[in-house]
Design a protein around this motif. Sequence first.
Motif, short mmCIF file in Angstrom:
data_model
loop_
_atom_site.label_atom_id
_atom_site.label_comp_id
_atom_site.label_asym_id
_atom_site.label_seq_id
_atom_site.Cartn_x
_atom_site.Cartn_y
_atom_site.Cartn_z
N LEU A 1 1.01 -1.24 0.30
CA LEU A 1 -0.37 0.09 0.07
C LEU A 1 0.57 1.30 0.08
O LEU A 1 0.46 2.12 -0.63
CB LEU A 1 -0.87 0.06 1.42
N GLY B 1 0.62 4.05 -2.97
CA GLY B 1 0.47 5.51 -2.85
C GLY B 1 1.63 6.18 -2.94
O GLY B 1 0.96 7.17 -3.84
N ASP C 1 -5.33 2.43 6.58
CA ASP C 1 -4.89 3.47 5.28
C ASP C 1 -3.44 4.58 5.59
O ASP C 1 -3.79 5.12 4.30
CB ASP C 1 -6.61 4.41 5.65
N ARG C 2 -3.33 4.44 6.38
CA ARG C 2 -2.40 5.28 6.44
C ARG C 2 -1.07 4.90 5.83
O ARG C 2 -0.61 5.32 5.37
CB ARG C 2 -1.97 5.63 7.50
N TYR C 3 -1.15 3.78 5.14
CA TYR C 3 -0.17 3.60 4.66
C TYR C 3 -0.06 3.78 3.47
O TYR C 3 0.94 4.12 2.54
CB TYR C 3 -0.30 1.47 4.40
N LEU C 4 -1.26 3.81 2.47
CA LEU C 4 -1.65 4.70 1.17
C LEU C 4 -1.24 6.15 1.11
O LEU C 4 -0.51 6.67 0.58
CB LEU C 4 -3.02 4.13 0.83
N ILE C 5 -2.07 7.00 2.48
CA ILE C 5 -2.06 8.61 2.34
C ILE C 5 -0.42 8.36 2.26
O ILE C 5 0.02 9.28 2.08
CB ILE C 5 -3.30 8.11 4.00
N ALA D 1 -5.37 8.81 -4.25
CA ALA D 1 -4.95 7.69 -2.99
C ALA D 1 -5.68 7.80 -1.09
O ALA D 1 -5.68 6.92 -0.91
CB ALA D 1 -3.83 7.68 -2.43
N THR D 2 -6.32 8.89 -0.99
CA THR D 2 -6.67 9.05 -0.57
C THR D 2 -8.47 8.99 -0.14
O THR D 2 -9.24 7.93 0.95
CB THR D 2 -6.61 10.55 0.12
N ALA E 1 -8.40 4.90 0.38
CA ALA E 1 -8.24 4.43 1.89
C ALA E 1 -8.97 4.90 2.85
O ALA E 1 -9.31 4.16 3.78
CB ALA E 1 -6.31 5.79 2.31
N SER E 2 -9.40 5.89 1.94
CA SER E 2 -11.15 6.18 3.35
C SER E 2 -11.50 4.94 3.46
O SER E 2 -11.91 5.05 5.15
CB SER E 2 -11.83 7.23 3.05
N VAL F 1 -8.15 -5.54 -0.59
CA VAL F 1 -9.17 -3.81 -0.74
C VAL F 1 -10.04 -4.03 -2.00
O VAL F 1 -10.33 -3.21 -1.23
CB VAL F 1 -7.53 -3.14 -1.68
#
Length: 137
Positions: free
Chosen positions: A30, A34, A54-58, A42-43, A46-47, A100
């Motif tokens: 992720l 991202g 989700d923080r990995y993508l962000i 990405a956001t 992730a949401s 995902v």
Amino acid sequence: MNYKTFVGQAQHRLELDELGPAVRVTRAVLTTLGERIDPGEATDLASPLPMEVDRYLIDGAERAGGEKFTFDEFLDRVGQRAGLERSAANYYTQTIIGLVGEVVPPGNIEKVRNQLPKEFDPIFQFVDEPHPQAGGQ
């Protein structure tokens, strides 16, 4: 889906004995995704994911979102981050992206797919055909 269920599914599908490696692979895939896609996508992707995932993508998007690199470079980054050979990085990426794809709305995955060159299509294999161990979930 909550964090424990998500990581448990990753562990089960990757056939790993412990949760730690499943978390490491999830983070590697992720974060690298991202870095490759547009930060806004990405956001969006992730949401719907658990907050801890989700923080990995962000984080990847904040670090290098929209960076243009090849599919081979993508797999190399995943492999380096997760300590995997390229063939394992490819399969593990397919598995995490497939998971995902079960959590987020289909339109979110399609937007990501549309941002990537055709050479990235293999990472969506388990989005198109469910993973053998998905168990209908």
